[in-house]
Design a protein around this motif. Structure first.
Motif, PDB file in Angstrom:
ATOM      1  N   LEU A 184       0.820  -1.204   0.000  1.00 31.18           N
ATOM      2  CA  LEU A 184       0.000   0.000   0.000  1.00 31.18           C
ATOM      3  C   LEU A 184       0.858   1.260   0.000  1.00 31.18           C
ATOM      4  O   LEU A 184       0.535   2.244  -0.686  1.00 31.18           O
ATOM      5  N   ALA A 185       1.973   1.239   0.735  1.00 37.11           N
ATOM      6  CA  ALA A 185       2.866   2.394   0.760  1.00 37.11           C
ATOM      7  C   ALA A 185       3.422   2.684  -0.630  1.00 37.11           C
ATOM      8  O   ALA A 185       3.473   3.845  -1.074  1.00 37.11           O
ATOM      9  N   VAL A 186       3.814   1.635  -1.349  1.00 35.09           N
ATOM     10  CA  VAL A 186       4.364   1.814  -2.701  1.00 35.09           C
ATOM     11  C   VAL A 186       3.268   2.280  -3.661  1.00 35.09           C
ATOM     12  O   VAL A 186       3.514   3.127  -4.534  1.00 35.09           O
ATOM     13  N   ILE A 187       2.054   1.747  -3.515  1.00 37.50           N
ATOM     14  CA  ILE A 187       0.937   2.201  -4.343  1.00 37.50           C
ATOM     15  C   ILE A 187       0.749   3.705  -4.203  1.00 37.50           C
ATOM     16  O   ILE A 187       0.607   4.434  -5.194  1.00 37.50           O
ATOM     17  N   VAL A 188       0.741   4.184  -2.970  1.00 31.16           N
ATOM     18  CA  VAL A 188       0.535   5.620  -2.732  1.00 31.16           C
ATOM     19  C   VAL A 188       1.677   6.441  -3.323  1.00 31.16           C
ATOM     20  O   VAL A 188       1.443   7.483  -3.959  1.00 31.16           O
ATOM     21  N   VAL A 189       2.916   5.971  -3.159  1.00 30.56           N
ATOM     22  CA  VAL A 189       4.070   6.698  -3.715  1.00 30.56           C
ATOM     23  C   VAL A 189       3.972   6.788  -5.231  1.00 30.56           C
ATOM     24  O   VAL A 189       4.181   7.860  -5.830  1.00 30.56           O
ATOM     25  N   LEU A 190       3.642   5.696  -5.895  1.00 31.50           N
ATOM     26  CA  LEU A 190       3.543   5.700  -7.353  1.00 31.50           C
ATOM     27  C   LEU A 190       2.328   6.493  -7.823  1.00 31.50           C
ATOM     28  O   LEU A 190       2.370   7.131  -8.887  1.00 31.50           O
ATOM     29  N   MET A 191       1.249   6.480  -7.040  1.00 33.47           N
ATOM     30  CA  MET A 191       0.093   7.315  -7.374  1.00 33.47           C
ATOM     31  C   MET A 191       0.460   8.787  -7.331  1.00 33.47           C
ATOM     32  O   MET A 191       0.092   9.559  -8.228  1.00 33.47           O
ATOM     33  N   ILE A 192       1.167   9.181  -6.282  1.00 34.66           N
ATOM     34  CA  ILE A 192       1.600  10.576  -6.171  1.00 34.66           C
ATOM     35  C   ILE A 192       2.490  10.949  -7.344  1.00 34.66           C
ATOM     36  O   ILE A 192       2.371  12.041  -7.922  1.00 34.66           O
ATOM     37  N   THR A 193       3.389  10.029  -7.718  1.00 36.34           N
ATOM     38  CA  THR A 193       4.250  10.270  -8.883  1.00 36.34           C
ATOM     39  C   THR A 193       3.418  10.472 -10.142  1.00 36.34           C
ATOM     40  O   THR A 193       3.683  11.386 -10.945  1.00 36.34           O
ATOM     41  N   GLY A 194       2.411   9.628 -10.331  1.00 37.22           N
ATOM     42  CA  GLY A 194       1.538   9.773 -11.491  1.00 37.22           C
ATOM     43  C   GLY A 194       0.793  11.094 -11.495  1.00 37.22           C
ATOM     44  O   GLY A 194       0.655  11.744 -12.540  1.00 37.22           O
ATOM     45  N   VAL A 195       0.303  11.514 -10.331  1.00 34.07           N
ATOM     46  CA  VAL A 195      -0.409  12.793 -10.230  1.00 34.07           C
ATOM     47  C   VAL A 195       0.525  13.951 -10.560  1.00 34.07           C
ATOM     48  O   VAL A 195       0.147  14.903 -11.264  1.00 34.07           O
ATOM     49  N   ILE A 196       1.764  13.887 -10.069  1.00 34.06           N
ATOM     50  CA  ILE A 196       2.738  14.950 -10.361  1.00 34.06           C
ATOM     51  C   ILE A 196       2.995  15.050 -11.857  1.00 34.06           C
ATOM     52  O   ILE A 196       3.056  16.149 -12.436  1.00 34.06           O
TER      53      ILE A 196
END
Length: 339
Positions: free
Chosen positions: A149-161
């Motif tokens: 879940l932590a990695v999902i959130v990090v990659l989601m934030i990257t995608g949003v950026i």
């Protein structure tokens, strides 16, 4: 018929009926969701079918292989977490082949049953094979899910950026907020575990206290030496990203990099919805909605369906095969022990 012959056949009969029942329910739900979509949503299904028929089989095969590489990285990550959790180093360390296969079977279980029972099934298999307690095994699985879940959130934030930097579409922040909320809940749960370990568990009966301590120690102990664990977790999820990328290539479609990164993470979140097996219905709707930010709706539906033939249907096929082989081997062991 002797009791020796009837016992494995009885076990096979019960497990076989349970397995077939779950498959029937799962595919009935799939048919139900499809029927609702056909009836209630105005989709140009002919255009969707044309897009699916035009798929390049070689790119599709590459997407399939890329998807199954995720189990290699996930298996290695689980092995490292098991080593982290073992204070004395005496716990059995599985091979990469074993770990990857068990995780595939757990995904199969999640795809045909409710409430993510695959996670408990993975813990049960390892507990049975390694002879460690189920609470210890389940603690490592919980740690594994938290890392996911932590990695999902990090990659989601990257995608949003990336989406914000490109500026073509408004980033889908609602799903990101959901992921962040789940991560916060898990952090609070870990703090609650620490509180319970210090102030509540000493007041519990001895057997319950010891069971909780094993679960707690395995969970918290798994978080040592996390650098390689997180690298493997990122690699595992990038395989999911690669699957979508190659599915898009197979269909001759292109979308922005930020969305390619974001959609598989949303898939991972929505597949965890315990209301249906494997997030059935939720995932297809979510993927279609996200892809529809850049694609025509019929094409978004086509991409979502093709992607799910890999992430959902092929998991049932190959994971079910691995599950069946294990059950047959288990029955053979029963016969050997009784003979």
């Amino acid at each position: 018929m002797s009791s020796l012959e009837s016992k494995p056949q009885s076990l096979l009969s019960r497990r076989g009926r349970s397995f077939l029942l779950r498959l029937v329910i799962t595919f009935s739900l799939l048919a139900g969701f499809g029927s609702v979509a056909l009836w209630r949503i105005d989709i140009g299904w002919y255009d969707t079918w044309i897009a699916i028929k035009a798929i390049n089989p070689w790119w599709y095969l590459i997407a399939l292989v890329t998807h199954y590489l995720t189990f290699v990285f996930r298996g290695y990550r689980w092995i490292l977490l098991l080593k982290n959790s073992s204070n004395d180093g005496q716990n059995w360390t599985p091979s990469l082949w074993y770990a990857s296969r068990v995780i595939l079977m757990s995904w199969f279980a999640n795809s045909v049953a409710w409430f993510r029972v695959g996670d408990a099934y993975r813990a049960y298999i390892y507990s049975e094979d390694s002879k460690v307690s189920f609470s210890t095994s389940m603690g490592v699985v919980l740690a594994d899910r938290i890392v996911d879940l932590a990695v999902i959130v990090v990659l989601m934030i990257t995608g949003v950026i990336i989406l914000l930097a490109v500026g073509q579409i408004a980033p889908p922040v609602l799903i990101l907020i959901l992921g962040l909320a789940l991560l916060v809940i898990l952090v609070i749960a870990l703090l609650a575990m620490v509180f319970a370990r210090k102030w509540i568990s000493p007041k519990l009966p001895r057997q319950i206290r010891e069971t909780y301590h094993k679960f707690y120690d395995a969970t918290m102990g798994s978080f040592r030496r996390m650098d390689i664990v997180f690298i493997l977790a990122i690699a595992a999820w990038l395989c999911e990203v690669g699957r979508l990328f190659f599915v898009l290539k197979a269909m001759g479609v292109s979308i922005s990099l930020g969305l390619i990164l974001f959609v598989p993470m949303a898939n991972g979140l929505l597949s965890g919805v315990p209301l249906t097996p494997g997030g059935l219905g939720f995932v297809e709707t979510g993927i279609t909605g996200l892809l529809g930010l850049e694609l025509a709706f019929e094409l978004a539906v086509a991409v979502a369906l093709v992607d799910r033939t890999i992430s959902f249907l092929s998991t049932i096929l190959f994971g079910g095969l691995a599950f069946l082989i294990r059950q047959i081997n288990s029955l053979r062991n029963v016969v050997k022990e009784d003979s």
